[in-house]
Design a protein around this motif. Structure first.
Motif, short mmCIF file in Angstrom:
data_model
loop_
_atom_site.label_atom_id
_atom_site.label_comp_id
_atom_site.label_asym_id
_atom_site.label_seq_id
_atom_site.Cartn_x
_atom_site.Cartn_y
_atom_site.Cartn_z
N ALA A 55 9.15 17.61 -3.70
CA ALA A 55 10.28 17.98 -2.84
C ALA A 55 10.43 19.49 -2.77
O ALA A 55 10.61 20.07 -1.70
CB ALA A 55 11.57 17.34 -3.35
N GLN A 56 10.35 20.15 -3.93
CA GLN A 56 10.53 21.62 -3.91
C GLN A 56 9.38 22.29 -3.18
O GLN A 56 9.57 23.31 -2.51
CB GLN A 56 10.76 22.19 -5.32
CG GLN A 56 9.58 22.18 -6.27
CD GLN A 56 8.54 23.25 -5.99
OE1 GLN A 56 8.86 24.31 -5.44
NE2 GLN A 56 7.30 22.98 -6.34
N SER A 57 8.17 21.70 -3.27
CA SER A 57 7.04 22.30 -2.56
C SER A 57 7.23 22.18 -1.05
O SER A 57 6.81 23.05 -0.28
CB SER A 57 5.72 21.68 -3.00
OG SER A 57 5.58 20.38 -2.45
N GLN A 58 7.86 21.08 -0.62
CA GLN A 58 8.12 20.90 0.81
C GLN A 58 9.23 21.83 1.29
O GLN A 58 9.19 22.34 2.40
CB GLN A 58 8.52 19.44 1.09
CG GLN A 58 7.40 18.44 0.87
CD GLN A 58 6.23 18.68 1.81
OE1 GLN A 58 5.18 19.17 1.39
NE2 GLN A 58 6.38 18.39 3.09
N LEU A 59 10.24 22.05 0.45
CA LEU A 59 11.36 22.91 0.83
C LEU A 59 10.96 24.38 0.92
O LEU A 59 11.44 25.12 1.78
CB LEU A 59 12.47 22.82 -0.22
CG LEU A 59 13.43 21.65 -0.16
CD1 LEU A 59 14.30 21.66 -1.41
CD2 LEU A 59 14.30 21.76 1.08
N GLY A 60 10.12 24.81 0.02
CA GLY A 60 9.82 26.24 -0.09
C GLY A 60 10.85 26.92 -0.98
O GLY A 60 11.61 26.25 -1.70
N SER A 98 10.49 26.81 -9.81
CA SER A 98 9.61 27.10 -10.95
C SER A 98 9.57 25.96 -11.96
O SER A 98 8.56 25.76 -12.63
CB SER A 98 10.04 28.40 -11.63
OG SER A 98 11.38 28.30 -12.09
N ASP A 99 10.66 25.18 -12.06
CA ASP A 99 10.69 24.10 -13.07
C ASP A 99 11.54 22.94 -12.56
O ASP A 99 12.59 22.63 -13.14
CB ASP A 99 11.25 24.66 -14.39
CG ASP A 99 10.98 23.74 -15.57
OD1 ASP A 99 10.25 22.74 -15.41
OD2 ASP A 99 11.53 24.01 -16.65
N PRO A 100 11.11 22.31 -11.45
CA PRO A 100 11.98 21.32 -10.79
C PRO A 100 12.32 20.12 -11.66
O PRO A 100 13.41 19.56 -11.51
CB PRO A 100 11.16 20.90 -9.55
CG PRO A 100 9.75 21.23 -9.89
CD PRO A 100 9.83 22.47 -10.76
N ASP A 126 4.11 8.39 -7.21
CA ASP A 126 2.88 9.14 -6.90
C ASP A 126 2.20 8.53 -5.68
O ASP A 126 1.72 9.25 -4.80
CB ASP A 126 1.94 9.14 -8.10
CG ASP A 126 2.45 10.00 -9.25
OD1 ASP A 126 3.42 10.77 -9.02
OD2 ASP A 126 1.92 9.88 -10.37
N ALA A 127 2.15 7.19 -5.62
CA ALA A 127 1.53 6.51 -4.49
C ALA A 127 2.35 6.75 -3.22
O ALA A 127 1.79 6.94 -2.13
CB ALA A 127 1.41 5.01 -4.78
N PHE A 128 3.68 6.76 -3.38
CA PHE A 128 4.57 6.99 -2.24
C PHE A 128 4.35 8.39 -1.65
O PHE A 128 4.23 8.56 -0.44
CB PHE A 128 6.02 6.82 -2.72
CG PHE A 128 7.06 7.15 -1.67
CD1 PHE A 128 7.30 6.31 -0.61
CD2 PHE A 128 7.83 8.31 -1.78
CE1 PHE A 128 8.26 6.60 0.35
CE2 PHE A 128 8.79 8.62 -0.83
CZ PHE A 128 9.00 7.77 0.24
N VAL A 129 4.23 9.39 -2.53
CA VAL A 129 4.00 10.77 -2.07
C VAL A 129 2.64 10.86 -1.39
O VAL A 129 2.50 11.51 -0.34
CB VAL A 129 4.11 11.76 -3.25
CG1 VAL A 129 3.53 13.12 -2.87
CG2 VAL A 129 5.55 11.88 -3.69
N GLU A 130 1.66 10.20 -1.97
CA GLU A 130 0.32 10.21 -1.39
C GLU A 130 0.37 9.68 0.05
O GLU A 130 -0.27 10.22 0.95
CB GLU A 130 -0.61 9.34 -2.25
CG GLU A 130 -2.08 9.61 -2.07
CD GLU A 130 -2.46 11.08 -2.34
OE1 GLU A 130 -3.33 11.56 -1.61
OE2 GLU A 130 -1.87 11.71 -3.24
N PRO A 140 0.58 29.79 2.36
CA PRO A 140 0.86 29.47 0.94
C PRO A 140 1.77 30.50 0.24
O PRO A 140 2.45 30.14 -0.72
CB PRO A 140 -0.55 29.44 0.32
CG PRO A 140 -1.42 28.97 1.44
CD PRO A 140 -0.86 29.65 2.67
N LEU A 141 1.81 31.72 0.72
CA LEU A 141 2.71 32.73 0.13
C LEU A 141 4.17 32.28 0.20
O LEU A 141 4.95 32.56 -0.72
CB LEU A 141 2.52 34.05 0.90
CG LEU A 141 3.02 35.36 0.29
CD1 LEU A 141 2.42 35.59 -1.10
CD2 LEU A 141 2.66 36.53 1.21
#
Lengths: 124, 371
Positions: free
Chosen positions: A27-32, A88-90, A117-121, B38-39
């Motif tokens: 989720a945090q990777s998608q949000l930025g 950094s530490d979700p 994990d399968a759902f995210v995949e 990616p940045l």
């Protein structure tokens, strides 16, 4: 300790009578970059699937939903003061709130690590 | 996701390069565009303010106008001062309608034997139709999707580009030249949409990726997506068409009267000129202002604005977090009585009234080249 996941990418980890809730690494990777977090006050009643907290990136605001019914014990002031902890530490220091559960059996309806994990995949 | 139409996504000449660089792609104005690399938006924004960012803006419309009397003809569609626009210079202007609403904002360059226009991607089809209908006897040439446009923006943009094209170092702000970049013919304008010094480089589509790779190989340059482009222009106080300006906003309300010269204010001769003249004389009912929320919570587009007594006085048109301001920043329209800098306002965010103040624009100082 049991960890479960929602389809909205929250995690909930139960330790004794108190569960900790946050958003997942995915989720945090998608949000930025997270720039603002609002967490609920202690004592607030939460309803499964309803708004519990807010997380905002530079671009957009998102709701964090309560994974289960219950009552807030504590909001994490550390993420309010430093929202970048969510990036950094979700699934550690970037937790959002702790809660007691009205009905612990609701956890059984959520995904375990393998299912999530399968759902995210499947989201790619 | 629901898109506006079923028509296939358009791509720019850099589509493959964006993917190679790991961009997250989104649909914008019918184009498959990089929202971030990616940045990430935050670091891309800060990198542009500290070094140099390379933006693919090939989706924007590049148009050439030719013919006898082209300057006089275009002045009938825009309130910009074109008769006094010297060869090689650029002016910011906008197409207006009969109600003085803004149809699009654009850049107009005098290239000697022709005028060169850059219009917004989302408006370009209607703009070209508007130009064709409104400029009888003038040749309207859309350079089409065969033309690339790159923006190199930031405090080191001049040093980087001068390694390839030395003469750009001393180009005046808002000027435009033809040049050769490693043998590739390009147009170079000293302009941009970030509040920083920088350039916009027009290139044949087939050579656009070559130029992008040359610039990205310079140590100061990073690829920057649309996410940071939006936060950079918001901090710089620049309008985004379709959000801060549209057919319901006039140039006076939008605070863009600096782009209408004394002669054009007096003579008019463009759509909606009487309304602009009246609003200049009597004042408008509302104005676009900068808004500084006092806390950390961003107020997004469409957030309701109230005055101190709880009356609704306007709406946020652009809002988010300003990475360089290190604070939430917004723009919006408020009633004239609430438009003075420092006026206290409330922003209704998730049902709560958050304190804010009218703020001077821009939120970060503009750093255009002044020689």
């Amino acid at each position: 300790m049991t960890i479960r996941f929602t389809e909205d990418h929250e995690w909930i980890s139960l330790d004794g009578d108190v569960a900790t809730v946050g958003i997942t690494t995915f989720a945090q990777s998608q949000l930025g970059d997270v720039v603002f977090v609002e967490v609920p006050e202690a004592g607030r009643a939460l309803t499964k699937g309803k708004d519990a907290a807010v997380v905002e990136s530079v671009k957009a605001a998102s709701e964090v939903f309560a994974p289960v019914d219950g009552t807030v014990v504590e909001g994490n002031q550390a993420v309010v003061e430093d929202p970048s902890l969510v990036n950094s530490d979700p699934q550690g220091a970037g937790w959002f709130f702790k809660m007691t559960l009205a009905s612990p059996a609701q956890l059984d309806g959520l995904m375990d690590q393998a299912a999530y994990d399968a759902f995210v995949e499947g989201q790619h | 996701m629901v898109t506006e139409t079923d028509s296939p996504l358009l791509t720019t000449p850099l589509n493959a390069l964006h993917r190679e660089l790991g961009a997250k792609m989104v649909t914008f104005a019918g184009y498959d565009m990089p929202v971030q690399y990616p940045l990430g938006v935050l670091k891309e924004h800060l990198h542009t303010r500290e070094q140099a960012g390379l933006f693919d803006v090939s989706h924007m419309g590049q148009v050439v106008l030719r013919g006898d009397g082209v300057v006089e003809a275009l002045e009938k569609l825009v309130p910009g001062e074109l008769k006094a626009l010297k060869e090689g210079r650029i002016r910011y202007s906008f197409f207006t309608n009969d109600q003085a609403g803004i149809l699009d904002d654009l850049m107009i360059a005098n290239r000697g034997d022709h005028l060169f226009l850059v219009v917004n991607a989302a408006c370009k089809v209607q703009d070209i139709a508007h130009l064709t209908a409104g400029l009888p006897g003038i040749e309207v040439e859309y350079l089409g999707d065969d033309r690339g446009l790159l923006a190199l923006q930031g405090p080191t943009a001049a040093a980087v580009l001068a390694r390839f094209v030395p003469e750009v170092a001393t180009m005046p702000f808002m000027s435009m030249v033809n040049a050769s970049l490693k043998g590739i013919p390009v147009t170079i304008a000293r302009s941009g949409y970030t509040g920083e010094d920088g350039y916009e480089i027009g290139i044949d589509g087939a050579r656009t990726e070559d130029v992008a790779r040359l610039l990205l190989a310079e140590p100061e340059v990073s690829a920057i997506g649309l996410g940071a482009r939006d936060s950079l222009r918001l901090e710089a106080g620049l309008c985004l068409y379709g959000h801060d300006i549209d057919t319901t906003t006039t140039p006076v309300e939008a605070g863009l009267t600096w782009a209408i010269s004394k002669r054009r204010r007096e003579e008019g001769g463009y759509p909606g000129d009487a309304i602009v003249r009246r609003q200049l004389a009597e004042g408008a009912a509302r104005y676009r202002v900068g808004i500084q929320p006092e806390g950390r919570a961003p107020a997004r587009e469409h957030t309701e604005i109230q005055d101190a007594s709880g009356q609704t006085v306007g709406e946020v048109t652009s809002g988010g977090f300003g990475p360089s301001a290190n604070a939430p920043v917004a723009m919006g329209y408020v009633t004239a009585a609430n438009a003075a800098v420092g006026t206290p306002l409330s922003l209704i965010v998730r049902g709560k009234a958050l304190p804010a103040k009218v703020a001077a624009l821009p939120f970060v100082p503009q750093r255009y080249y002044r020689g």
